[in-house]
Scaffold this motif. Structure first.
Motif, mmCIF file in Angstrom:
data_model
loop_
_atom_site.group_PDB
_atom_site.id
_atom_site.type_symbol
_atom_site.label_atom_id
_atom_site.label_comp_id
_atom_site.label_asym_id
_atom_site.label_seq_id
_atom_site.Cartn_x
_atom_site.Cartn_y
_atom_site.Cartn_z
ATOM 1 N N GLN A 1 12.229 -3.182 -1.244
ATOM 2 C CA GLN A 1 12.655 -2.218 -2.260
ATOM 3 C C GLN A 1 11.434 -1.641 -2.961
ATOM 4 N N VAL A 2 11.424 -0.322 -3.095
ATOM 5 C CA VAL A 2 10.319 0.368 -3.753
ATOM 6 C C VAL A 2 10.904 1.391 -4.713
ATOM 7 N N SER A 3 10.325 1.480 -5.909
ATOM 8 C CA SER A 3 10.750 2.509 -6.857
ATOM 9 C C SER A 3 9.549 3.336 -7.264
ATOM 10 N N THR A 4 9.793 4.619 -7.503
ATOM 11 C CA THR A 4 8.750 5.474 -8.046
ATOM 12 C C THR A 4 9.426 6.652 -8.726
ATOM 13 N N ARG A 5 8.602 7.591 -9.213
ATOM 14 C CA ARG A 5 9.152 8.801 -9.820
ATOM 15 C C ARG A 5 8.572 9.990 -9.085
ATOM 16 N N SER B 1 6.943 0.534 -8.302
ATOM 17 C CA SER B 1 7.341 -0.865 -8.428
ATOM 18 C C SER B 1 7.750 -1.385 -7.066
ATOM 19 N N GLY C 1 6.078 10.310 -0.147
ATOM 20 C CA GLY C 1 5.241 9.109 -0.185
ATOM 21 C C GLY C 1 5.489 8.236 1.022
ATOM 22 N N ASN C 2 4.453 7.458 1.376
ATOM 23 C CA ASN C 2 4.580 6.434 2.410
ATOM 24 C C ASN C 2 4.285 5.097 1.748
ATOM 25 N N PHE C 3 5.123 4.119 1.999
ATOM 26 C CA PHE C 3 4.944 2.812 1.374
ATOM 27 C C PHE C 3 4.909 1.751 2.467
ATOM 28 N N TYR C 4 3.852 0.969 2.467
ATOM 29 C CA TYR C 4 3.661 -0.034 3.510
ATOM 30 C C TYR C 4 3.864 -1.416 2.914
ATOM 31 N N ASP D 1 0.756 5.720 0.265
ATOM 32 C CA ASP D 1 0.110 7.032 0.296
ATOM 33 C C ASP D 1 0.913 7.924 -0.628
ATOM 34 N N ILE E 1 6.697 -12.140 -2.613
ATOM 35 C CA ILE E 1 6.965 -13.572 -2.736
ATOM 36 C C ILE E 1 5.685 -14.230 -3.231
ATOM 37 N N ARG F 1 0.866 -1.182 0.000
ATOM 38 C CA ARG F 1 0.000 0.000 0.000
ATOM 39 C C ARG F 1 0.900 1.228 0.000
ATOM 40 N N PRO G 1 6.404 -8.814 5.549
ATOM 41 C CA PRO G 1 7.298 -9.942 5.272
ATOM 42 C C PRO G 1 7.021 -10.593 3.921
ATOM 43 N N ARG G 2 5.802 -10.448 3.403
ATOM 44 C CA ARG G 2 5.485 -11.077 2.121
ATOM 45 C C ARG G 2 6.126 -10.359 0.943
ATOM 46 N N ALA G 3 6.745 -9.220 1.199
ATOM 47 C CA ALA G 3 7.387 -8.509 0.087
ATOM 48 C C ALA G 3 8.622 -9.260 -0.402
ATOM 49 N N GLY G 4 9.300 -9.990 0.495
ATOM 50 C CA GLY G 4 10.487 -10.734 0.083
ATOM 51 C C GLY G 4 11.712 -9.856 -0.039
ATOM 52 N N ARG G 5 11.547 -8.714 -0.655
ATOM 53 C CA ARG G 5 12.664 -7.781 -0.788
ATOM 54 C C ARG G 5 12.145 -6.382 -0.453
ATOM 55 N N PHE H 1 8.133 -5.498 -4.661
ATOM 56 C CA PHE H 1 8.409 -6.933 -4.776
ATOM 57 C C PHE H 1 7.441 -7.728 -3.919
ATOM 58 N N PHE I 1 4.290 5.948 -11.267
ATOM 59 C CA PHE I 1 4.918 4.648 -11.478
ATOM 60 C C PHE I 1 5.351 4.141 -10.115
#
Lengths: 105, 158
Positions: free
Chosen positions: B115-119, A73, B103-106, A61, A77, A59, B109-113, A75, A71
């Protein structure tokens, strides 16, 4: 309201996959002015959510400092075949959804 | 030794900032602007009273940006991303855009890695700070100074 989603169509169980998303949106900051000096009202996407078989996995904000056509991106599992549901919510009742399926072997 | 290094770094940062300020002409008057103080306040809103440690976080952003309207940014954190030890959220802040938040990114553990990318948009040459909130409750951060030649956010609509 066009969304571009990049999810690998198949993966091995336990793989970490990258999900890339792009939603076309002006992301008007609300800080710009017209030549006559009036402020252009804010119109941005404020929230992005990704669910994998119904469970939220990511998620965000968003604020005016996110560039137009956001954009994002990230990850995840993959444990089982299923569907990713993407949802964008924003100002002025903006709402858009997209789906992507993945086959896990 | 470490004190000497800090002093030298501070001096270089100041000198660099002064050089940049001298080289970039002021193009417009901005009605609203976040300041390092509002960025600090925005960070306090997220971390509360907790101490923010430097390290673990990697903030990838070009040091010299031609167009502030779209700047690629990647935040990654050295974390095993297990259910006991993972990154809960990533928060990105700026000093000089009209608002301190980017930005806030939540994640979990299911992410595995982690890392977040944006512009993102940058209205001025400034410092960007990324803060990670780990599952043990600690906060880690990284900052990068970015020089922007064409500003975003407040330009006139043509």
């Amino acid at each position: 309201m066009a969304a571009l989603i990049n999810v690998p169509p198949r993966a091995k169980r336990g793989d970490i996959i990258e999900i890339k998303t792009l939603m076309s949106h002006i992301m008007e900051t609300g800080y710009r002015r017209t030549t006559t000096g009036e402020i252009v009202p804010r119109d941005i996407i404020t929230s992005f959510t990704c669910r994998y078989n119904g469970a939220e996995i990511f998620r965000a904000d968003l604020f005016p400092a996110v560039a137009a056509n956001p954009f994002i991106s990230f990850f995840t599992i993959v444990a089982e075949s299923g569907t990713f549901d993407f949802e964008w919510i924003g100002d002025n009742g903006f709402s858009a959804t997209a789906k992507a399926a993945i086959t896990v072997e | 030794m470490s004190e000497d290094q800090t002093t030298r770094r501070n001096f270089l940062a100041l000198a660099g900032g002064a050089a940049v300020a001298g080289a970039v002409p002021i193009v417009s008057v901005r009605p609203v602007q976040a300041t390092p103080a509002t960025m600090a306040a925005a960070i306090r809103n997220v971390v509360g009273e907790a101490e923010v440690h430097a390290g673990k976080v990697k903030l990838d952003i070009p040091p010299l940006v031609e167009n502030g309207n779209t700047v690629p940014m990647t935040v990654s954190i050295a974390s095993p991303m297990t259910s006991e030890d993972h990154v809960r959220s990533i928060h990105v802040f700026n000093e000089k855009n009209p608002q301190p938040n980017i930005g806030n990114f939540y994640l979990g553990p299911r992410a595995g890695r982690a890392q977040v990318s944006t512009r993102i948009r940058l209205a001025d040459s400034q410092k960007i700070t990324a803060i990670a909130h780990l599952s043990d409750g600690s906060f880690w951060s990284a900052s990068v100074d970015v020089v922007v030649t064409l500003a975003a956010c407040t330009e006139e609509v043509i």
